[in-house]
Scaffold this motif. Structure first.
Motif, PDB file in Angstrom:
ATOM      1  N   ILE A  13       0.838  -1.195   0.000  1.00 10.94           N
ATOM      2  CA  ILE A  13       0.000   0.000   0.000  1.00 10.94           C
ATOM      3  C   ILE A  13       0.876   1.248   0.000  1.00 10.94           C
ATOM      4  O   ILE A  13       0.602   2.217  -0.719  1.00 10.94           O
ATOM      5  CB  ILE A  13      -0.966  -0.024   1.201  1.00 10.94           C
ATOM      6  CG1 ILE A  13      -2.002  -1.129   1.005  1.00 10.94           C
ATOM      7  CG2 ILE A  13      -1.655   1.320   1.383  1.00 10.94           C
ATOM      8  CD1 ILE A  13      -2.849  -1.403   2.232  1.00 10.94           C
ATOM      9  N   SER A  14       1.935   1.242   0.777  1.00 15.07           N
ATOM     10  CA  SER A  14       2.853   2.385   0.803  1.00 15.07           C
ATOM     11  C   SER A  14       3.539   2.569  -0.546  1.00 15.07           C
ATOM     12  O   SER A  14       3.736   3.700  -1.004  1.00 15.07           O
ATOM     13  CB  SER A  14       3.901   2.195   1.895  1.00 15.07           C
ATOM     14  OG  SER A  14       3.301   2.211   3.156  1.00 15.07           O
ATOM     15  N   GLY A  15       3.907   1.484  -1.186  1.00 15.12           N
ATOM     16  CA  GLY A  15       4.514   1.564  -2.510  1.00 15.12           C
ATOM     17  C   GLY A  15       3.561   2.153  -3.540  1.00 15.12           C
ATOM     18  O   GLY A  15       3.951   2.976  -4.372  1.00 15.12           O
ATOM     19  N   ALA A  16       2.299   1.758  -3.470  1.00 14.77           N
ATOM     20  CA  ALA A  16       1.302   2.313  -4.384  1.00 14.77           C
ATOM     21  C   ALA A  16       1.099   3.797  -4.125  1.00 14.77           C
ATOM     22  O   ALA A  16       0.905   4.583  -5.061  1.00 14.77           O
ATOM     23  CB  ALA A  16      -0.014   1.565  -4.225  1.00 14.77           C
ATOM     24  N   PHE A  17       1.158   4.193  -2.871  1.00 14.39           N
ATOM     25  CA  PHE A  17       1.018   5.607  -2.520  1.00 14.39           C
ATOM     26  C   PHE A  17       2.170   6.411  -3.114  1.00 14.39           C
ATOM     27  O   PHE A  17       1.967   7.512  -3.633  1.00 14.39           O
ATOM     28  CB  PHE A  17       0.977   5.742  -1.005  1.00 14.39           C
ATOM     29  CG  PHE A  17       0.833   7.157  -0.521  1.00 14.39           C
ATOM     30  CD1 PHE A  17      -0.300   7.879  -0.786  1.00 14.39           C
ATOM     31  CD2 PHE A  17       1.835   7.735   0.230  1.00 14.39           C
ATOM     32  CE1 PHE A  17      -0.435   9.179  -0.337  1.00 14.39           C
ATOM     33  CE2 PHE A  17       1.714   9.032   0.686  1.00 14.39           C
ATOM     34  CZ  PHE A  17       0.570   9.760   0.400  1.00 14.39           C
ATOM     35  N   GLN A  18       3.368   5.871  -3.091  1.00 12.42           N
ATOM     36  CA  GLN A  18       4.511   6.567  -3.684  1.00 12.42           C
ATOM     37  C   GLN A  18       4.385   6.647  -5.199  1.00 12.42           C
ATOM     38  O   GLN A  18       4.801   7.629  -5.811  1.00 12.42           O
ATOM     39  CB  GLN A  18       5.814   5.879  -3.287  1.00 12.42           C
ATOM     40  CG  GLN A  18       6.101   5.907  -1.806  1.00 12.42           C
ATOM     41  CD  GLN A  18       6.098   7.317  -1.251  1.00 12.42           C
ATOM     42  OE1 GLN A  18       6.634   8.229  -1.851  1.00 12.42           O
ATOM     43  NE2 GLN A  18       5.484   7.490  -0.088  1.00 12.42           N
ATOM     44  N   MET A  43      -6.390  10.451  -0.276  1.00 11.30           N
ATOM     45  CA  MET A  43      -6.836   9.059  -0.184  1.00 11.30           C
ATOM     46  C   MET A  43      -5.785   8.198   0.518  1.00 11.30           C
ATOM     47  O   MET A  43      -6.115   7.324   1.320  1.00 11.30           O
ATOM     48  CB  MET A  43      -7.127   8.493  -1.573  1.00 11.30           C
ATOM     49  CG  MET A  43      -8.296   9.127  -2.278  1.00 11.30           C
ATOM     50  SD  MET A  43      -9.840   8.881  -1.395  1.00 11.30           S
ATOM     51  CE  MET A  43     -10.227  10.556  -0.935  1.00 11.30           C
ATOM     52  N   GLY A  44      -4.530   8.466   0.232  1.00  8.74           N
ATOM     53  CA  GLY A  44      -3.461   7.736   0.908  1.00  8.74           C
ATOM     54  C   GLY A  44      -3.415   8.032   2.398  1.00  8.74           C
ATOM     55  O   GLY A  44      -3.183   7.141   3.223  1.00  8.74           O
ATOM     56  N   ARG A  45      -3.642   9.275   2.754  1.00 16.28           N
ATOM     57  CA  ARG A  45      -3.641   9.649   4.182  1.00 16.28           C
ATOM     58  C   ARG A  45      -4.829   9.050   4.912  1.00 16.28           C
ATOM     59  O   ARG A  45      -4.708   8.648   6.074  1.00 16.28           O
ATOM     60  CB  ARG A  45      -3.648  11.172   4.331  1.00 16.28           C
ATOM     61  CG  ARG A  45      -2.446  11.847   3.746  1.00 16.28           C
ATOM     62  CD  ARG A  45      -1.178  11.415   4.415  1.00 16.28           C
ATOM     63  NE  ARG A  45      -0.044  12.037   3.733  1.00 16.28           N
ATOM     64  CZ  ARG A  45       1.183  11.671   3.901  1.00 16.28           C
ATOM     65  NH1 ARG A  45       1.476  10.681   4.718  1.00 16.28           N
ATOM     66  NH2 ARG A  45       2.151  12.264   3.260  1.00 16.28           N
ATOM     67  N   ILE A  46      -5.971   8.969   4.255  1.00 18.53           N
ATOM     68  CA  ILE A  46      -7.127   8.316   4.874  1.00 18.53           C
ATOM     69  C   ILE A  46      -6.813   6.848   5.144  1.00 18.53           C
ATOM     70  O   ILE A  46      -7.154   6.300   6.189  1.00 18.53           O
ATOM     71  CB  ILE A  46      -8.382   8.479   3.991  1.00 18.53           C
ATOM     72  CG1 ILE A  46      -8.839   9.935   4.017  1.00 18.53           C
ATOM     73  CG2 ILE A  46      -9.500   7.551   4.438  1.00 18.53           C
ATOM     74  CD1 ILE A  46      -9.915  10.275   3.015  1.00 18.53           C
ATOM     75  N   GLY A  47      -6.133   6.205   4.206  1.00 19.47           N
ATOM     76  CA  GLY A  47      -5.709   4.825   4.420  1.00 19.47           C
ATOM     77  C   GLY A  47      -4.736   4.693   5.579  1.00 19.47           C
ATOM     78  O   GLY A  47      -4.812   3.757   6.373  1.00 19.47           O
ATOM     79  N   ALA A  48      -3.832   5.652   5.695  1.00 24.08           N
ATOM     80  CA  ALA A  48      -2.860   5.620   6.797  1.00 24.08           C
ATOM     81  C   ALA A  48      -3.536   5.851   8.143  1.00 24.08           C
ATOM     82  O   ALA A  48      -3.156   5.247   9.153  1.00 24.08           O
ATOM     83  CB  ALA A  48      -1.777   6.667   6.569  1.00 24.08           C
TER      84      ALA A  48
END
Length: 98
Positions: A13-18, A43-48
């Motif tokens: 998930i972190s890789g996809a965010f990058q 959207m990435g921050r909501i996931g985090a």
């Protein structure tokens, strides 16, 4: 073992965010790039933010639940990436003259 799978899923998930930071500016027109990148970042921050809830709270109900949620999120991300409209490899960069 479940913890290992959760960390591996979170790494993907972190890789996809990058990747969103690299690919998003190429997909959107120049006038909308900040909005597109900001939306992807949000959207990435909501996931985090929701990740601790998923791992700590939901794993107390059923251990496979966090892995399932991460898997669904990953497949939705893959579908969204495949649905993007253009491939920019080999294209010339268009600069607007405003």
């Amino acid at each position: 073992m479940v913890t290992v799978f959760i960390f591996i899923a979170r790494a993907f998930i972190s890789g996809a965010f990058q990747c969103a930071y690299v690919y998003t500016p190429e997909v959107y027109p120049t006038t909308l790039r900040a909005v597109g990148l900001g939306t992807a970042s949000a959207m990435g921050r909501i996931g985090a933010i929701s990740s601790p809830l998923v791992v700590q709270v939901l794993s107390s109900y059923w251990l496979a639940l966090p892995i399932g949620i991460y898997s669904v999120a990953a497949f939705l991300g893959v579908f969204a990436a495949i649905s993007l409209p253009i491939e920019t490899k080999g294209r010339k960069m268009v600069v607007s003259k405003n």
